[in-house]
Scaffold this motif. Sequence first.
Motif, PDB file in Angstrom:
ATOM      1  N   THR A   1      29.481  40.319  53.835  1.00  0.00           N
ATOM      2  CA  THR A   1      30.295  39.179  54.241  1.00  0.00           C
ATOM      3  C   THR A   1      31.636  39.232  53.512  1.00  0.00           C
ATOM      4  O   THR A   1      31.762  39.808  52.442  1.00  0.00           O
ATOM      5  N   ARG A   2      32.594  38.583  54.104  1.00  0.00           N
ATOM      6  CA  ARG A   2      33.931  38.517  53.523  1.00  0.00           C
ATOM      7  C   ARG A   2      34.387  37.072  53.477  1.00  0.00           C
ATOM      8  O   ARG A   2      33.893  36.236  54.221  1.00  0.00           O
ATOM      9  N   ILE A   3      35.345  36.822  52.609  1.00  0.00           N
ATOM     10  CA  ILE A   3      35.923  35.486  52.556  1.00  0.00           C
ATOM     11  C   ILE A   3      37.383  35.574  52.978  1.00  0.00           C
ATOM     12  O   ILE A   3      38.020  36.619  52.876  1.00  0.00           O
ATOM     13  N   GLY A   4      37.895  34.463  53.468  1.00  0.00           N
ATOM     14  CA  GLY A   4      39.298  34.427  53.862  1.00  0.00           C
ATOM     15  C   GLY A   4      39.486  33.536  55.064  1.00  0.00           C
ATOM     16  O   GLY A   4      38.572  32.855  55.521  1.00  0.00           O
ATOM     17  N   PHE A   5      40.700  33.549  55.553  1.00  0.00           N
ATOM     18  CA  PHE A   5      41.020  32.761  56.734  1.00  0.00           C
ATOM     19  C   PHE A   5      40.433  33.420  57.969  1.00  0.00           C
ATOM     20  O   PHE A   5      40.277  34.639  58.024  1.00  0.00           O
ATOM     21  N   VAL A   6      40.127  32.621  58.972  1.00  0.00           N
ATOM     22  CA  VAL A   6      39.699  33.161  60.260  1.00  0.00           C
ATOM     23  C   VAL A   6      40.976  33.470  61.036  1.00  0.00           C
ATOM     24  O   VAL A   6      41.805  32.583  61.273  1.00  0.00           O
ATOM     25  N   ALA A   7      41.142  34.722  61.386  1.00  0.00           N
ATOM     26  CA  ALA A   7      42.384  35.169  62.003  1.00  0.00           C
ATOM     27  C   ALA A   7      42.708  34.399  63.278  1.00  0.00           C
ATOM     28  O   ALA A   7      43.864  34.064  63.531  1.00  0.00           O
ATOM     29  N   GLN A   8      41.696  34.083  64.070  1.00  0.00           N
ATOM     30  CA  GLN A   8      41.918  33.332  65.301  1.00  0.00           C
ATOM     31  C   GLN A   8      42.446  31.933  64.996  1.00  0.00           C
ATOM     32  O   GLN A   8      43.286  31.401  65.738  1.00  0.00           O
ATOM     33  N   ASP A   9      41.966  31.323  63.908  1.00  0.00           N
ATOM     34  CA  ASP A   9      42.461  29.999  63.516  1.00  0.00           C
ATOM     35  C   ASP A   9      43.915  30.078  63.066  1.00  0.00           C
ATOM     36  O   ASP A   9      44.718  29.194  63.367  1.00  0.00           O
ATOM     37  N   VAL A  10      44.237  31.127  62.334  1.00  0.00           N
ATOM     38  CA  VAL A  10      45.622  31.319  61.882  1.00  0.00           C
ATOM     39  C   VAL A  10      46.531  31.525  63.093  1.00  0.00           C
ATOM     40  O   VAL A  10      47.614  30.936  63.181  1.00  0.00           O
ATOM     41  N   GLU A  11      46.081  32.321  64.032  1.00  0.00           N
ATOM     42  CA  GLU A  11      46.867  32.572  65.247  1.00  0.00           C
ATOM     43  C   GLU A  11      47.108  31.268  66.010  1.00  0.00           C
ATOM     44  O   GLU A  11      48.228  30.959  66.430  1.00  0.00           O
ATOM     45  N   LYS A  12      46.059  30.468  66.149  1.00  0.00           N
ATOM     46  CA  LYS A  12      46.160  29.194  66.869  1.00  0.00           C
ATOM     47  C   LYS A  12      47.134  28.245  66.160  1.00  0.00           C
ATOM     48  O   LYS A  12      47.996  27.642  66.793  1.00  0.00           O
ATOM     49  N   ALA A  13      46.999  28.134  64.850  1.00  0.00           N
ATOM     50  CA  ALA A  13      47.883  27.249  64.077  1.00  0.00           C
ATOM     51  C   ALA A  13      49.333  27.700  64.180  1.00  0.00           C
ATOM     52  O   ALA A  13      50.244  26.874  64.327  1.00  0.00           O
ATOM     53  N   ALA A  14      49.556  28.993  64.118  1.00  0.00           N
ATOM     54  CA  ALA A  14      50.917  29.520  64.227  1.00  0.00           C
ATOM     55  C   ALA A  14      51.510  29.200  65.596  1.00  0.00           C
ATOM     56  O   ALA A  14      52.658  28.755  65.705  1.00  0.00           O
ATOM     57  N   LYS A  15      50.730  29.405  66.645  1.00  0.00           N
ATOM     58  CA  LYS A  15      51.210  29.105  67.997  1.00  0.00           C
ATOM     59  C   LYS A  15      51.503  27.625  68.171  1.00  0.00           C
ATOM     60  O   LYS A  15      52.528  27.242  68.741  1.00  0.00           O
ATOM     61  N   GLU A  16      50.580  26.766  67.687  1.00  0.00           N
ATOM     62  CA  GLU A  16      50.761  25.316  67.827  1.00  0.00           C
ATOM     63  C   GLU A  16      51.992  24.808  67.086  1.00  0.00           C
ATOM     64  O   GLU A  16      52.627  23.847  67.506  1.00  0.00           O
ATOM     65  N   SER A  17      52.318  25.461  65.978  1.00  0.00           N
ATOM     66  CA  SER A  17      53.481  25.020  65.205  1.00  0.00           C
ATOM     67  C   SER A  17      54.762  25.726  65.629  1.00  0.00           C
ATOM     68  O   SER A  17      55.835  25.425  65.117  1.00  0.00           O
ATOM     69  N   GLY A  18      54.647  26.670  66.554  1.00  0.00           N
ATOM     70  CA  GLY A  18      55.825  27.394  67.020  1.00  0.00           C
ATOM     71  C   GLY A  18      56.328  28.423  66.021  1.00  0.00           C
ATOM     72  O   GLY A  18      57.475  28.851  66.079  1.00  0.00           O
ATOM     73  N   PHE A  19      55.461  28.820  65.088  1.00  0.00           N
ATOM     74  CA  PHE A  19      55.836  29.777  64.049  1.00  0.00           C
ATOM     75  C   PHE A  19      55.394  31.172  64.466  1.00  0.00           C
ATOM     76  O   PHE A  19      54.219  31.408  64.745  1.00  0.00           O
TER      77      PHE A  19
END
Length: 94
Positions: A1-19
């Motif tokens: 197992t690994r720890i860290g951010f879920v890449a799909q969540d980061v992608e979604k947040a970036a898109k929603e914020s226009g970043f």
Amino acid sequence: TRIGFVAQDVEKAAKESGFNFPGIDVPSNDKEVYTLRYVDFIMPMVKGMQEQQKIIESQQTTIDNLKSEVKKLETDYSNRLKKLEESLGTQAEK
């Protein structure tokens, strides 16, 4: 197992914020996986902390100003109360 951010969540947040976040590698086929480059998080995080610090400092200034105003009002009311007590004491003696 690994720890860290879920890449799909980061992608979604970036898109929603226009970043346009460059730290996400999106898979081009079903055999690949999402990956994140954590070094690309540093500058946005630092910028976010700088912005938060400005807000904190502004709020602290407001708090300090309000404390000063309250102290002035306490002093003013205390002086008024003393004068009123003195006035009432003088009238009671008559």
